[in-house]
Motif scaffolding. Structure first.
Motif, PDB file in Angstrom:
ATOM      1  N   ASP A 107       6.239  -1.490 -17.192  1.00 55.13           N
ATOM      2  CA  ASP A 107       7.213  -0.824 -18.059  1.00 55.13           C
ATOM      3  C   ASP A 107       8.405  -0.301 -17.267  1.00 55.13           C
ATOM      4  N   GLU A 108       8.099   0.382 -16.150  1.00 62.48           N
ATOM      5  CA  GLU A 108       9.167   0.942 -15.315  1.00 62.48           C
ATOM      6  C   GLU A 108       9.559   0.017 -14.164  1.00 62.48           C
ATOM      7  N   HIS A 109       8.823  -1.117 -14.032  1.00 62.96           N
ATOM      8  CA  HIS A 109       9.038  -2.062 -12.930  1.00 62.96           C
ATOM      9  C   HIS A 109       8.924  -1.323 -11.593  1.00 62.96           C
ATOM     10  N   GLN A 110       7.851  -0.524 -11.485  1.00 59.65           N
ATOM     11  CA  GLN A 110       7.639   0.307 -10.301  1.00 59.65           C
ATOM     12  C   GLN A 110       6.205   0.179  -9.804  1.00 59.65           C
ATOM     13  N   LEU A 111       6.005   0.546  -8.543  1.00 60.35           N
ATOM     14  CA  LEU A 111       4.678   0.640  -7.952  1.00 60.35           C
ATOM     15  C   LEU A 111       4.356   2.125  -7.766  1.00 60.35           C
ATOM     16  N   LYS A 112       3.157   2.524  -8.184  1.00 58.90           N
ATOM     17  CA  LYS A 112       2.812   3.948  -8.157  1.00 58.90           C
ATOM     18  C   LYS A 112       1.473   4.171  -7.472  1.00 58.90           C
ATOM     19  N   CYS A 113       1.384   5.295  -6.764  1.00 54.31           N
ATOM     20  CA  CYS A 113       0.099   5.749  -6.224  1.00 54.31           C
ATOM     21  C   CYS A 113      -0.475   6.756  -7.200  1.00 54.31           C
ATOM     22  N   HIS A 114      -1.703   6.527  -7.653  1.00 57.57           N
ATOM     23  CA  HIS A 114      -2.325   7.408  -8.628  1.00 57.57           C
ATOM     24  C   HIS A 114      -2.998   8.615  -7.983  1.00 57.57           C
ATOM     25  N   TYR A 115      -2.809   8.770  -6.665  1.00 53.39           N
ATOM     26  CA  TYR A 115      -3.419   9.907  -5.963  1.00 53.39           C
ATOM     27  C   TYR A 115      -2.389  10.914  -5.471  1.00 53.39           C
ATOM     28  N   CYS A 116      -1.249  10.444  -4.990  1.00 52.52           N
ATOM     29  CA  CYS A 116      -0.238  11.388  -4.483  1.00 52.52           C
ATOM     30  C   CYS A 116       1.065  11.315  -5.276  1.00 52.52           C
ATOM     31  N   GLU A 117       1.103  10.458  -6.318  1.00 54.84           N
ATOM     32  CA  GLU A 117       2.276  10.310  -7.190  1.00 54.84           C
ATOM     33  C   GLU A 117       3.482   9.661  -6.484  1.00 54.84           C
ATOM     34  N   TYR A 118       3.243   9.038  -5.328  1.00 59.85           N
ATOM     35  CA  TYR A 118       4.322   8.302  -4.667  1.00 59.85           C
ATOM     36  C   TYR A 118       4.757   7.124  -5.563  1.00 59.85           C
ATOM     37  N   VAL A 119       6.071   6.922  -5.651  1.00 61.80           N
ATOM     38  CA  VAL A 119       6.623   5.847  -6.492  1.00 61.80           C
ATOM     39  C   VAL A 119       7.641   5.058  -5.672  1.00 61.80           C
ATOM     40  N   GLN A 120       7.603   3.735  -5.797  1.00 62.19           N
ATOM     41  CA  GLN A 120       8.652   2.909  -5.190  1.00 62.19           C
ATOM     42  C   GLN A 120       9.010   1.791  -6.155  1.00 62.19           C
ATOM     43  N   LYS A 165       0.831  -1.206   0.000  1.00 64.46           N
ATOM     44  CA  LYS A 165       0.000   0.000   0.000  1.00 64.46           C
ATOM     45  C   LYS A 165       0.864   1.253   0.000  1.00 64.46           C
ATOM     46  N   CYS A 166       0.225   2.365  -0.382  1.00 60.38           N
ATOM     47  CA  CYS A 166       0.899   3.660  -0.360  1.00 60.38           C
ATOM     48  C   CYS A 166       1.089   4.085   1.104  1.00 60.38           C
ATOM     49  N   PRO A 167       2.283   4.544   1.490  1.00 61.67           N
ATOM     50  CA  PRO A 167       2.494   4.970   2.883  1.00 61.67           C
ATOM     51  C   PRO A 167       1.799   6.285   3.234  1.00 61.67           C
ATOM     52  N   HIS A 168       1.350   7.002   2.193  1.00 65.35           N
ATOM     53  CA  HIS A 168       0.723   8.313   2.418  1.00 65.35           C
ATOM     54  C   HIS A 168      -0.782   8.322   2.177  1.00 65.35           C
ATOM     55  N   CYS A 169      -1.284   7.301   1.478  1.00 64.65           N
ATOM     56  CA  CYS A 169      -2.712   7.246   1.145  1.00 64.65           C
ATOM     57  C   CYS A 169      -3.277   5.865   1.498  1.00 64.65           C
ATOM     58  N   ASP A 170      -4.551   5.829   1.741  1.00 68.08           N
ATOM     59  CA  ASP A 170      -5.218   4.572   2.112  1.00 68.08           C
ATOM     60  C   ASP A 170      -5.628   3.797   0.860  1.00 68.08           C
ATOM     61  N   VAL A 171      -4.652   3.542  -0.030  1.00 65.26           N
ATOM     62  CA  VAL A 171      -4.907   2.809  -1.276  1.00 65.26           C
ATOM     63  C   VAL A 171      -3.740   1.872  -1.574  1.00 65.26           C
ATOM     64  N   THR A 172      -4.013   0.876  -2.389  1.00 67.93           N
ATOM     65  CA  THR A 172      -2.929  -0.007  -2.829  1.00 67.93           C
ATOM     66  C   THR A 172      -2.135   0.692  -3.930  1.00 67.93           C
ATOM     67  N   LEU A 173      -0.875   0.287  -4.063  1.00 70.61           N
ATOM     68  CA  LEU A 173      -0.038   0.824  -5.136  1.00 70.61           C
ATOM     69  C   LEU A 173      -0.274   0.007  -6.404  1.00 70.61           C
ATOM     70  N   ILE A 204     -11.596   7.456   0.055  1.00 66.62           N
ATOM     71  CA  ILE A 204     -10.199   7.229   0.448  1.00 66.62           C
ATOM     72  C   ILE A 204      -9.994   8.010   1.742  1.00 66.62           C
ATOM     73  N   TYR A 205      -9.925   7.289   2.857  1.00 65.63           N
ATOM     74  CA  TYR A 205      -9.925   7.930   4.176  1.00 65.63           C
ATOM     75  C   TYR A 205      -8.640   8.720   4.418  1.00 65.63           C
ATOM     76  N   LYS A 206      -7.516   8.191   3.978  1.00 65.36           N
ATOM     77  CA  LYS A 206      -6.246   8.887   4.156  1.00 65.36           C
ATOM     78  C   LYS A 206      -5.631   9.170   2.792  1.00 65.36           C
ATOM     79  N   MET A 207      -5.280  10.442   2.563  1.00 61.24           N
ATOM     80  CA  MET A 207      -4.651  10.816   1.307  1.00 61.24           C
ATOM     81  C   MET A 207      -3.592  11.876   1.580  1.00 61.24           C
ATOM     82  N   GLN A 208      -2.399  11.622   1.076  1.00 59.40           N
ATOM     83  CA  GLN A 208      -1.273  12.544   1.267  1.00 59.40           C
ATOM     84  C   GLN A 208      -1.067  12.877   2.748  1.00 59.40           C
TER      85      GLN A 208
END
Length: 729
Positions: A457-470, A444-452, A677-681
């Motif tokens: 293509d980039e072999h990355q996990l992304k949050c589509h709400y806060c743009e967090y990338v890992q 899950k995203c550490p900043h939002c209450d959603v899954t990544l 989404i209870y928690k965002m950013q």
């Protein structure tokens, strides 16, 4: 001596006031200035100027504080005309937003009252003929004779070498000058000036709208009925009347297509405004409009603020689209701003759609808007036949593929006929989420209450709400396992499956991830138009406005995605999306077919869309809206309350509800409840929903509450009032 009232660049409610500075010279209202604000040198926007006979010392004794002087004046003339300055003030009141945020929403980045942007003029060197004379060489004389009839000319366009030009400069026969040149986006379309030929039905619509100016007209035309030709005919009529025209589209992806049509008909009279232009292009296009060098503006939502003068016509194509609602401060509805501007200019507003919003259509039936309908396709071809596939039955038949058996048959048959396919899946990325196979933990995203979302293509996990990338995890953070599985699917995975499954499949993926670069929208669509690919796979971006003659099959992979969203507009949006994407099929001389995969084959939004039956859907949906008291049977305000601390949030939510109950009447107040989404950013979020039919006291109560939390309680809790909310996320 002059007292100058300045709005500073920070768009926060606590600073939504003017600060007084001094100036030795009178300034124009609406120009930008550099001022000292605390320890910062920032940009401000001049709101008012008053002359005073008092000295600086006398003013300070009278006011009880220390005055500072304006440090620098940036603009020689106001950025916005009087109309737009008044509109900014009105928008601030309508949306309970800081005035500076409204001004910033109206201007391109380079002109916003903000110190973070700096793009200047683009200059080019030109050679200018100075005087007759005898050049030293034959080639130099030829160049001089050329410049005598081609002056000034950019040196890069002169068919002689730079050395020859330098020699002529030394001889005093020519000179170099710096000349401003505009950065013109999508400036490669050829003007055709071809006549606009209308069918009898289209001509009736045009005549009707022209006969009733200064009104709002709703144009309800089935997909492929030629609404764009109606827009062009109306634009030409108003241009001939020496009026300017605003042509708005909901998606950036649609802008190049509409620009192409308008540029081909009206050439240099067209300017473009949307967020994907470079900073320099926005700057130049804005100045072309402000200097009245163009008469037509084509653009997305923010183009409604274009500084056009003498507006005669404002068109909103696909008027139902949620993209017309701004979801950040100021939270405006584009159609509302268009109507305000139209009232100022005594202009006509045209709202066009194959699937109008229920609010617009009900207003048209009541006579608030004029209603015009185009019920047939322009080429007299029938609307495509639509087939529904029940995916529950597919599962029972042990088909666990992303494609039903019927979908596979149709796609392969279309490719084999050398025709083209459009596939809709309204979910980008490769997989919905990543899950540990040993403990079941979901990343899950550490900043939002959603899954990544996993992007292969980039072999990355992304949050589509806060743009967090890992990056892809090496091991599970919970149990240390290295075994993960991807769950769900997005457009990236479908692209991969298509190329594996179908013979001769050539896929273009069209979503936010593939259209990040400048002009990539246009380039991908041009490739598909030239049939360099036979499958166009995309999100809802492909559902509107596209016109490809060779597309004979449209497939919808999961029609339930938009249906299962917790939003009262979910059914309406599903119906609109399915009708719009179905309309991309069979627009040429060949008949079209559509296939919808769903787990809810009996849902009225899906069955009505399969029959292209707007009236049946309208009647059914209006019954639900009336029973549950939703728009158009009421007005709505959504109050989003946010805080970094859950306990503070809970107390604030209850206080706000108690306040509203005490200070509003004849209202229905729902909540507080967790946002979708209870928690965002890193902010915890709850919502209160207010429904009212007649609520004169609602606005005043909201304004008082908004000021209290965003000015006096700044930092602990933020409150956002969203009038006519389009999202409950």
């Amino acid at each position: 001596m002059y007292i100058v009232s300045v709005l500073v660049e920070h768009p926060v409610q606590s600073l939504d006031m003017t600060f007084d500075y001094l100036s030795h010279e009178s300034l124009l209202k609406g120009v930008r200035v550099f001022v000292r604000f605390g320890y910062q040198k920032i940009i401000g926007y001049v709101e008012d100027v008053k002359e005073t006979a008092l000295s600086k010392t006398e003013l300070e004794q009278q006011a009880g504080f220390h005055y500072q002087y304006i440090q620098e004046v940036i603009d020689q003339e106001p950025l916005l005309n009087e109309e737009l300055q008044q509109l900014a003030l009105q928008l601030s009141k309508l949306t309970l937003s800081p005035r500076i945020a409204c001004l910033q929403a109206m201007l391109p980045s380079q002109l916003k009252p903000s110190t973070n942007h700096s793009v200047g003029l683009k200059l080019q060197t030109v050679a200018c003929f100075l005087q007759e004379g005898k050049a030293k060489t034959k080639k130099q004389q030829e160049c001089l004779d050329y410049l005598k009839t081609h002056s000034p000319t950019p040196i890069k366009d002169i068919p002689y070498s730079k050395n020859i030009l330098d020699q002529l400069v030394k001889q005093g026969l020519i000179e170099y000058q710096k000349q401003e040149v505009y950065r013109k986006p999508l400036d490669f379309f050829q003007t055709t000036n071809q006549d606009i030929i209308l069918t009898n039905d289209q001509q009736k619509v045009v005549d009707g709208i022209i006969a009733h100016p200064k009104r709002v007209a709703l144009l309800h035309g089935v997909t492929g009925s030629g609404k764009t030709e109606v827009y062009l005919a109306l634009a030409r009529y108003f241009l001939n009347k020496q009026k300017s025209v605003m042509m708005l589209v909901p998606e950036i992806s649609l802008t190049p297509m509409m620009v192409k049509v308008f540029k081909e008909r009206f050439g240099e009279q067209v300017a473009i405004l949307h967020s994907r232009l470079s900073q320099g292009e926005k700057y130049d296009e804005y100045r072309r409009i402000k200097r009245q060098e163009v008469k037509i503006v084509v653009g997305a939502r923010s183009a409604v603020f274009a500084p056009l003068e003498n507006i005669g016509l404002i068109i909103l194509d696909e008027e139902h689209d949620a993209s017309y609602k701004q979801e950040s401060k100021p939270r405006y509805l584009t159609s509302q701003i268009a109507k305000i501007r139209a009232q100022t200019h005594q202009a006509t507003v045209v709202l066009g759609s194959a699937t109008p919003s229920l609010e617009s259509y009900s207003r048209a039936l009541k006579g608030v808007y004029d209603l015009y309908e185009l019920k047939n396709r322009i080429n007299q071809m029938p609307l495509p036949t639509v087939e529904i596939v029940d995916m529950v039955n597919e599962t029972r038949q042990r088909n666990y593929s992303l494609f039903s058996r019927r979908m596979k048959e149709q796609i392969q048959a279309t490719i084999d006929r050398h025709e083209q396919v459009i596939l809709l899946l309204n979910k980008r990325g490769y997989a919905t989420y990543l899950q540990c196979q040993d403990c079941g933990e979901v990343v899950k995203c550490p900043h939002c209450d959603v899954t990544l979302t996993y992007h292969k293509d980039e072999h990355q996990l992304k949050c589509h709400y806060c743009e967090y990338v890992q990056s892809y995890p090496q091991s599970c953070a919970h149990c240390g396992s290295t075994h993960f599985k991807t769950v769900g699917y997005g457009t990236q995975k479908i692209e991969e499956e298509l190329e594996k499954t179908f013979l001769n499949a050539k896929v273009i993926r069209y979503d936010v991830d593939t259209t990040k670069n400048k002009n990539s929208h246009f380039q991908l669509l041009e490739q598909f138009k030239k049939q360099k690919a036979n499958i166009l796979l995309g999100t809802q971006m492909i559902a509107k406005g596209l016109d490809f003659e060779n597309v004979t099959f449209v497939g919808v992979l999961n029609a339930d995605l938009s249906l299962n969203v917790p939003d009262f507009r979910a059914s309406e949006r599903t119906f609109q999306l399915l009708c719009q994407v179905a309309g991309r099929s069979g627009r040429g001389s060949k008949a079209g077919t559509v296939l919808i995969q769903t787990y809810n084959p009996e849902h009225y939004a899906i069955t009505c869309a399969s029959h292209h039956d707007y009236q049946a859907f309208y009647q059914q949906e209006m019954l639900y809206r009336q029973k549950a008291l939703y728009p158009p049977y009421c007005h709505m305000v959504s109050i989003l309350i946010q805080s970094k601390h859950e306990d503070i949030l809970q107390i604030a939510c209850q206080d706000i509800k108690n306040y509203l109950l005490a200070h509003t009447h004849q209202c229905k107040i729902l909540g507080p409840a967790h946002s979708v989404i209870y928690k965002m950013q890193d902010l915890y979020r709850q919502r209160i929903l207010i429904k009212f039919v007649q609520g004169k006291d609602v606005y005043e109560a909201l304004k008082t509450m908004n000021d209290f939390y965003n000015k006096k309680q700044k930092g602990k809790v933020t409150v956002i009032c969203d009038f006519n909310p389009y999202s409950q996320i």
